[in-house]
Design an enzyme around this catalytic site. Sequence first.
Site, PDB file in Angstrom:
ATOM      1  CE  LYS A 234      -3.991  -1.337   2.811  1.00 58.09           C
ATOM      2  NZ  LYS A 234      -4.717  -1.033   4.057  1.00 58.09           N
TER       3      LYS A 234
ATOM      4  NE  ARG B 275     -12.540  12.077   3.640  1.00 57.31           N
ATOM      5  CZ  ARG B 275     -13.046  10.899   3.343  1.00 57.31           C
ATOM      6  NH1 ARG B 275     -14.313  10.643   3.619  1.00 57.31           N
ATOM      7  NH2 ARG B 275     -12.328   9.941   2.820  1.00 57.31           N
TER       8      ARG B 275
ATOM      9  CG  HIS C 150      -9.389  -1.525  -3.449  1.00 53.52           C
ATOM     10  ND1 HIS C 150      -9.508  -2.600  -2.594  1.00 53.52           N
ATOM     11  CD2 HIS C 150      -8.403  -1.831  -4.313  1.00 53.52           C
ATOM     12  CE1 HIS C 150      -8.624  -3.519  -2.942  1.00 53.52           C
ATOM     13  NE2 HIS C 150      -7.942  -3.081  -3.970  1.00 53.52           N
TER      14      HIS C 150
HETATM   15  P1  ADP Z   1      -7.336   3.513   0.250  1.00 54.18           P
HETATM   16  O1  ADP Z   1      -6.963   4.556   1.266  1.00 54.18           O
HETATM   17  O2  ADP Z   1      -6.456   3.557  -0.966  1.00 54.18           O
HETATM   18  O3  ADP Z   1      -8.790   3.483  -0.073  1.00 54.18           O
HETATM   19  P2  ADP Z   1      -7.480   1.448   2.262  1.00 54.18           P
HETATM   20  O4  ADP Z   1      -6.312   1.193   3.114  1.00 54.18           O
HETATM   21  O5  ADP Z   1      -8.610   2.237   2.831  1.00 54.18           O
HETATM   22  O6  ADP Z   1      -6.970   2.112   0.899  1.00 54.18           O
HETATM   23  O7  ADP Z   1      -8.034   0.075   1.718  1.00 54.18           O
HETATM   24  C1  ADP Z   1      -9.050   0.055   0.719  1.00 54.18           C
HETATM   25  C2  ADP Z   1      -9.682  -1.318   0.658  1.00 54.18           C
HETATM   26  O8  ADP Z   1      -8.702  -2.313   0.350  1.00 54.18           O
HETATM   27  C3  ADP Z   1     -10.318  -1.805   1.934  1.00 54.18           C
HETATM   28  O9  ADP Z   1     -11.611  -1.329   2.072  1.00 54.18           O
HETATM   29  C4  ADP Z   1     -10.265  -3.311   1.760  1.00 54.18           C
HETATM   30  O10 ADP Z   1     -11.291  -3.724   0.912  1.00 54.18           O
HETATM   31  C5  ADP Z   1      -8.958  -3.535   1.034  1.00 54.18           C
HETATM   32  N1  ADP Z   1      -7.859  -3.831   1.955  1.00 54.18           N
HETATM   33  C6  ADP Z   1      -7.096  -2.942   2.605  1.00 54.18           C
HETATM   34  N2  ADP Z   1      -6.176  -3.561   3.397  1.00 54.18           N
HETATM   35  C7  ADP Z   1      -6.358  -4.879   3.230  1.00 54.18           C
HETATM   36  C8  ADP Z   1      -5.711  -6.071   3.751  1.00 54.18           C
HETATM   37  N3  ADP Z   1      -4.685  -6.009   4.607  1.00 54.18           N
HETATM   38  N4  ADP Z   1      -6.180  -7.271   3.363  1.00 54.18           N
HETATM   39  C9  ADP Z   1      -7.208  -7.367   2.477  1.00 54.18           C
HETATM   40  N5  ADP Z   1      -7.835  -6.308   1.941  1.00 54.18           N
HETATM   41  C10 ADP Z   1      -7.438  -5.078   2.299  1.00 54.18           C
END
Ligand code: ADP
Length: 646
Positions: free
Chosen positions: A158, A296, A234
Amino acid sequence: MFDTILIANRGEIACRVIDTCRRLGVRTVAVHSDVDAQARHVEMADVAVSLGGASPAESYLRGDAIIAAAQATGAQAIHPGYGFLSENPEFVDAVEAAGLVFIGPSASAIRAMGLKDAAKALMAEAGVPVVPGYQGVDQSPELLAKEAEAIGYPVLIKAVAGGGGKGMRLVEAPKGFADALASAQSEAKTAFGNPHVLIEKYITSPRHIEVQVFGDGETAVHLFERDCSLQRRHQKVIEEAPAPGMTPEMRDAMGHAAVRAAEAIGYKGAGTVEFIVDGADGLRPDGFWFMEMNTRLQVEHPVTEAITGVDLVEWQLRVAAGEPLPCVQGDLTITGHSFEARLYAEDVPAGFLPATGRLAHLAFPKAARADTGVRTGDVISPHYDPMIAKVIVHGSSRAVALRKLRQALAETQVAGTVTNLAFLGALARHEGFSVGDVDTGLIGRDLAALTDVPDLAPAVTAQAVLALVGLDRAPQPLDGFALWAPVAQELAVAFGEDILGCLITTRGPGEIDVAVNGQIVAARYGANGWRFDGQPGAAVFVEDGVATVFGDPTTVLRRVDPLDVEAGAGASGDLIEAPMPGLVRQVFVSAGATVAKGDRLAILEAMKMEHSLLAARDGVVAEVMAQAGSQVEAGAVLIRLEEEEI
Ligand code: ADP
């Protein structure tokens, strides 16, 4: 409480904030770009200030101009909505330096949660469970690969500055790691100017459950959870509260963790703590981990409002104005169940491409809450998010709320642009979703079924055809009167690429037979209007030769003018020319193809109608100058046939 606030946003969220301000007697100042000069939020506000421009950078992201507008109009506070400047700590600093109140958390709280790696470290320290992983500063590919190995595959890379799923890569096995890392880093660099990544254990049956928190700068309460597991790439599609299958123990554990997270950063205002939950074998109090905090108001906040009865924007204003939290944790309870569906202008069969267009007709059912920033006649422009509305329902139980969602979607009417309405309807009927069996992979797994376009029923075509020729009115006494034979009318309509030949035969007042490709539909007028083969007709909207038959699904049929089709056949027979300016929708042949007279060679879209361009004679295609998707002038040569040998 403030007398006047400025809303530094547009669209549905600006309108939604204005609604609450009205109720509280607070004056509102809207800001707008040039393209939004007539927008709904501008009309609703008491005062509007133009920021100029069209793109966000030229308008809604101009912090200085927004602050100047607040000062010029006597606003004491600025509500940022979501997106744009809502999580920009420099903007918060500038607002406060100008002597104004930012309706939201402090700049330091936003900074603390701004980067995923620092936020995770901070949360771990505060005793909030975080996803096992690596979030260090050393970014060498060798070390990252080693860390991935130690975490155990599958892993998720990420971007630390990420959002909206950008810079995120799932890696199943070590051999894919290096490539995935490189592409995540370069995407992150382009999108956020920061190539740093973190690595997390990938939860294989993940659910996205988030907790709404509210703080006064010192203490915080939570307003329970929302389940946002129905995601496409996502991006959230349908959200609900509470989460299906949630147990009191787990709700308690998640709520406490979220409150700890908020209090650890002295959080003020509305915020959301997002958790990832392992749904593999039911929800367990030790099976959730912090992902990030959104500092927010969230898009999906209405489902929380529906089950708690709290107006979160009212709370935001009161707390920003210096009032204490409106209630303590023990006062908050859950009533019933709520869903929100996000209605977008997007072309689902084309891969969910954002669409633009004029909303020729827009109506929502009374029984649902529809948060929208647009009205009939408004344009979904390419400059901003193509969301049309959020459709929100509430019911006494999940089953009741889901039925209401299906009904609300079926009764939502949009004409003039393609939408994801049919996709939302299919999701609302999905078997797994219906029983609460959700995870973030659901949409991806069942995408084909969810985006399947059902066969067109002849009765639907018949309704469209009657509306297109203006016979969908109450019958007149002389309808169908003729001396020798019933009055008949021929008409061709296009459904996507298919052309249907229809014959309308008026047998008498209120008695019409419509043959659709030879299959007869009996249209009969009775006390409740027209019926088609005994079934009641749906609402139909007609404009410029396009009929939109509302329902589940909504169907769009275009009238095809036979004269135009012939005009397009080209005078000489060698050349296929555009009969009018338009957009080449499709080209069916390439050079060397043998064609027969009457074959459809291309489709031109013009004046909101599709025109089939036919071969005027048998021959061989010499050259194709037209490309699908290109705009052409009247008379432009699109296809040339080889000269005939004499
Ligand atoms: P962004 O900020 O880019 O939206 P997030 O960290 O909020 O990214 O993650 C977005 C989505 O990705 C989550 O809602 C989930 O569906 C998936 N996700 C995030 N982390 C994980 C993980 N460790 N394992 C599986 N799916 C994940």
